[in-house]
Design a protein around this motif. Structure first.
Motif, short mmCIF file in Angstrom:
data_model
loop_
_atom_site.label_atom_id
_atom_site.label_comp_id
_atom_site.label_asym_id
_atom_site.label_seq_id
_atom_site.Cartn_x
_atom_site.Cartn_y
_atom_site.Cartn_z
N ILE A 1 0.89 -1.16 0.00
CA ILE A 1 0.00 0.00 0.00
C ILE A 1 0.92 1.21 0.00
N VAL A 2 0.68 2.14 -0.93
CA VAL A 2 1.48 3.35 -1.02
C VAL A 2 0.57 4.55 -0.80
N ALA A 3 1.04 5.48 0.01
CA ALA A 3 0.30 6.72 0.27
C ALA A 3 1.09 7.90 -0.26
N SER A 4 0.39 8.80 -0.93
CA SER A 4 0.92 10.10 -1.33
C SER A 4 0.08 11.12 -0.58
N GLY A 5 0.74 11.94 0.26
CA GLY A 5 -0.04 12.84 1.08
C GLY A 5 0.59 14.19 1.31
#
Length: 142
Positions: free
Chosen positions: A102-106
């Motif tokens: 799971i990758v998050a861009s925030g």
């Protein structure tokens, strides 16, 4: 009060592969349409330079400092954008099992002017982080 925008995506790739893409700063242009011309050093206190392209705003040159990083897990950088306006930008990688992450861009806004900017550009910023996360996913899975 802090305000956060984040997009999380499932990626069928190893955390090594995803980190390889994130840590190759000059190559961000290949998968990230909103943060380009990236250069700098991934190290505690290192400086990252890039051009930010946000819909509805003029392109802006960014100079930010790396606050946290851990190979195959996260890259966090912060920018003081002026009086009462700070941002923290990040990528996070969570490996569920080998080859599945799971990758998050925030982005986190703080300060009164930061909250006002967020309120004005909320929908566009959500689309920006969707595009960045999706671009990273496609690049990692290729």
């Amino acid at each position: 009060m802090d305000t956060r925008i984040e997009k999380r995506v499932g990626v069928q790739a190893t955390s090594d592969r995803i980190w390889e893409l994130i840590s190759d700063l000059p190559s961000w242009d290949r998968w990230n349409p909103h943060e380009t011309d990236v250069s700098g050093t991934i190290a505690f206190g290192g400086v990252l330079n890039m051009t930010e392209h946000l819909p509805g705003t003029a392109d802006r040159r960014v100079q930010a400092r790396v606050g946290e990083w851990q190979p195959r897990a996260q890259l966090v950088w912060a920018e003081k954008r002026g009086f009462l306006f700070n941002t923290v930008r990040y990528f996070e990688i969570e490996e569920l099992e080998k080859g599945s992450c799971i990758v998050a861009s925030g982005l986190i806004f703080s300060g009164l002017r930061g909250e006002m900017f967020h309120d004005k550009h909320r929908n566009a910023l959500r689309r920006v982080h969707e595009a960045i996360a999706e671009g990273l996913r496609q690049a990692a899975e290729a």
